[in-house]
Design a protein around this motif. Sequence first.
Motif, PDB file in Angstrom:
ATOM      1  N   ARG A   1      -9.827   1.050 -17.983  1.00  0.00           N
ATOM      2  CA  ARG A   1      -8.397   1.293 -18.242  1.00  0.00           C
ATOM      3  C   ARG A   1      -8.220   2.085 -19.419  1.00  0.00           C
ATOM      4  O   ARG A   1      -8.573   1.664 -20.602  1.00  0.00           O
ATOM      5  CB  ARG A   1      -7.250  -0.242 -18.179  1.00  0.00           C
TER       6      ARG A   1
ATOM      7  N   LYS B   1      -1.162   0.920 -21.187  1.00  0.00           N
ATOM      8  CA  LYS B   1      -1.932   1.689 -20.089  1.00  0.00           C
ATOM      9  C   LYS B   1      -1.044   2.914 -19.978  1.00  0.00           C
ATOM     10  O   LYS B   1       0.321   2.940 -20.523  1.00  0.00           O
ATOM     11  CB  LYS B   1      -1.804   0.956 -18.759  1.00  0.00           C
TER      12      LYS B   1
ATOM     13  N   LYS C   1      -9.379  -6.810  -2.884  1.00  0.00           N
ATOM     14  CA  LYS C   1      -8.875  -5.663  -3.386  1.00  0.00           C
ATOM     15  C   LYS C   1      -9.264  -4.576  -2.230  1.00  0.00           C
ATOM     16  O   LYS C   1      -8.555  -3.744  -1.819  1.00  0.00           O
ATOM     17  CB  LYS C   1      -9.089  -5.159  -4.535  1.00  0.00           C
TER      18      LYS C   1
ATOM     19  N   LYS D   1      -3.892   5.618  -6.906  1.00  0.00           N
ATOM     20  CA  LYS D   1      -3.411   4.204  -7.088  1.00  0.00           C
ATOM     21  C   LYS D   1      -4.188   3.688  -8.307  1.00  0.00           C
ATOM     22  O   LYS D   1      -3.264   2.826  -8.922  1.00  0.00           O
ATOM     23  CB  LYS D   1      -3.967   3.493  -5.905  1.00  0.00           C
ATOM     24  N   TYR D   2      -5.251   3.938  -8.733  1.00  0.00           N
ATOM     25  CA  TYR D   2      -5.737   3.489  -9.765  1.00  0.00           C
ATOM     26  C   TYR D   2      -5.090   4.232 -11.256  1.00  0.00           C
ATOM     27  O   TYR D   2      -5.267   3.554 -12.234  1.00  0.00           O
ATOM     28  CB  TYR D   2      -7.241   3.386  -9.662  1.00  0.00           C
TER      29      TYR D   2
ATOM     30  N   LYS E   1      -2.257   5.170 -11.454  1.00  0.00           N
ATOM     31  CA  LYS E   1      -0.861   4.207 -11.548  1.00  0.00           C
ATOM     32  C   LYS E   1      -1.015   2.759 -12.376  1.00  0.00           C
ATOM     33  O   LYS E   1      -0.361   2.455 -13.007  1.00  0.00           O
ATOM     34  CB  LYS E   1      -0.048   4.118 -10.444  1.00  0.00           C
ATOM     35  N   GLU E   2      -2.351   2.301 -12.350  1.00  0.00           N
ATOM     36  CA  GLU E   2      -2.789   1.225 -12.954  1.00  0.00           C
ATOM     37  C   GLU E   2      -3.166   1.311 -14.275  1.00  0.00           C
ATOM     38  O   GLU E   2      -3.692   0.567 -15.021  1.00  0.00           O
ATOM     39  CB  GLU E   2      -3.550   0.413 -11.994  1.00  0.00           C
TER      40      GLU E   2
ATOM     41  N   ARG F   1     -13.768   2.711 -10.832  1.00  0.00           N
ATOM     42  CA  ARG F   1     -12.488   2.715 -11.537  1.00  0.00           C
ATOM     43  C   ARG F   1     -12.542   2.989 -13.053  1.00  0.00           C
ATOM     44  O   ARG F   1     -11.707   3.919 -13.701  1.00  0.00           O
ATOM     45  CB  ARG F   1     -11.666   1.280 -11.584  1.00  0.00           C
TER      46      ARG F   1
END
Length: 841
Positions: free
Chosen positions: A182, A221, A115, A146-147, A149-150, A179
């Motif tokens: 989630r 998410k 990654k 970026k994270y 969006k995840e 991170r």
Amino acid sequence: MGMLLSGVSINAQTPSPSAYKASKKYIIDSIIVTGLKSYEDKTVISYSGLRKGQSIQVPGEEISNVIQKLWNLELFSNINFYTAGVNGNLITLEIEIEELPTLSDVKIVGIKKSKAQNIIKDTELTKGKKLSESFLTNTKNYIINKYKKEGFLNAKVVLNTIPDSTTKNVLKMVVNIDRGKRVKIKSIDFEGVEKFNAKKLASKFKNTKKKNVVRFWKKSKFIRDDYQEDLTSLIDFYKEKGYRDARILGDTIIDKDKSELEIKLSIEEGNRYYFGDIKYLGNAAYTDRILSSVLGIKKGDTYNGILLKERIADDSKPDGNDITNLYQNNGYLFSNINAVEVSAENDTINFEIRITEGKLASFNKITVVGNDKTNDHVIFRELRTKPGELYSKDKVVRTVRELGQLGFFDAEQINPDFKNVDPNAGTVDIEFGLVESGASQIELQGGYGGGGFIGTLGLSFNNFSIRNIFDKSSYKPVPSGDGQSLSLRLQASQFYNTYSFSFSEPWLGGQQPVQFSTSISRTNQYRYDFFTQRADRSQSFEISSLTLGIAKRLRVPDDYFTLSQAISFQYYNLQNYFTGLFTFGNGNSNNIAYTISLSRNNTAVNPIFPTSGSSFIISGKFTPPFSLFSDTDFGNLQNLPEYKRLDTTTGELVVDQAKIDQEKFKWLEFYKIKFNGTWYSRIIGKLILKTQADFGFLGTYNKDRGAIPFERFFLGGDGMANYSLDGRETIALRGYDNQSLSSRDGSTIYNKFSLELRYPITLKPSASIFALSFLEAGNGYNSFGDFNPFNSKRSAGAGIRIFMPAFGLLGIDFGYGFDAANSQETGAHGWETHFIIGQQF
């Protein structure tokens, strides 16, 4: 240091000159550069554009322009100009700069190495990168977004830099990424709803899902952009059901423990409406009746704003059946259609469809660019847009499809560019932009099978030019550009070898889409000697084959249909070849057959990854009914003395079955019916459903002669046959061993059904990659009496396909067979892995 003329620091947005009342013209005597660490002064002076002897206004805009030019290089953090000395009209300028630090090494912690490499690539955190404040800020924001969006809404990023002791003005960097967890969605609640239940409304959220342990294919998410898209889908759902005034009064997002969200939506549903009177204004080309039939909406229908918009102009379907396309397909390029709500009485809405037809338009100049290899005539014969003809959007769309189906160009990049659109003259020029792609293939494989090593060499030239075959200058690497196909294939091992050649010309004579094709092949098989463990060439089976075919594109029912016809001849010669495959080991068989097929293909637009349309083909292969011209009673051969032999053990005469079968199959007599239908449907976004059905039946005219031992179906596995001795057809059914769903001698009837979900990962010219999952069912049968389409062997699985111009199609499938493949298996067959391998240049 002299007077400061103008300067800029790293925190300034743009350089601004100092204000001076006096300004004078000078000649540059010399230029001094200070503050350098890694650059030479000559380099900076060159970048500035200043030179000795140049006339310059000091102070003035020229100094500011030079600073702006240096600043735009993004190499410096601070720039100042000074007057270092003045002697009459001669001036010495000093440029004081502060260089940006350079990155020497970067380390990313907190995530996996694979990654980290992707982030380094995406952010350009590479050795030698100049580290400005804006670059560092943008890098940090990119990683955080970026994270997010995840679904990692609480992601944190810290960029730490330390001096590199080995070199001046060089920094090392450590990127710390946390991170976090989630953030999942605990609940989605709706307030003020009465018309639909919460479960129904939540189902309209395609991207924003509350957590559910059962649903593994869609993670829970929260992504802000996707959430806003889902809110729009929710309101569209209401509009489709007649609630045109529905709106979201407010939404509340509650963050629970930084790991779960609660979403509360307040909705005002409003009343349900119905279509009232629909009047047409400005229509001269088409009557109200015709327009009403295309619109498909009647007075009293439940109001559906989304449907109304699609029936006026469906942007998602270039060839959709809507009013705009009705006009656009018949010359009215400059037409304009709008649905206007004129009144609302109680729950009924009245509309006017206001039409501005405009002047009829014609195609004027049609050009093609980008075809470096393919000759113009090959392209122009596929164009549906002809100069002087009335404009038709359908013809433009069809042309894009036809060019994509050729396989010579990147279908994703075929771009019709409208030029010189002149409403007054009623003309339009169109330029089709093309990007050539690899059209020739080379197959080079090696492996073990059939009792030994098998080598394969295949050459397939799909844009060949036979007229230039003797022109040495056209070999790049082979003569190409005329759209012809030529294929050569050689496969050999210790125990067999096969050679084949085929050629086709898609436009025989160059005037009509009539395809001529021919193929020649020869195969030799040798028996395995158990004592020497080598091939015994005194025991052989030879097949020679010749086929001539012609195919014509039809105009009725439409020009997607093709009628194909072919005549083929196969010669089978067995020399001392006694196996269980045939009942005779010496002798020959002849097979002369006529094949006719009707096909229709309107798939669009990329032949590698079709997204819409369908294709089907139904074919029949027939031999002459030799039994009608023969006096032989095939049902009574076993009673004739010439078909009996002396049994050396008992001394009695017994039936010589091999001799009987040699007589029965000296001239093969059969008919073969096949059907294949494939449909492509867009589920949502780029997700495509491929539905396929296959059927095949091998029959006989004379029951006494029986089904022939050739031309049979072998079902199961990857569908790739290493070699074919007896005209067999291999049909893929993943999740089972190759050819395991047919008997040893093959099936005379089979059926197969397949559902395949496809999703493109990338469709770029360099590589087309898509993932797939599938459900399949099918089986092979020995007779029509055994046929039962519900007695199928089922399987499911997933796979991936990669098509690259340099290598061709590569693929792998993992399939699970839910049923026993044969009577020896007692349970599910289990997992099988299937490979697809090819190369291209």
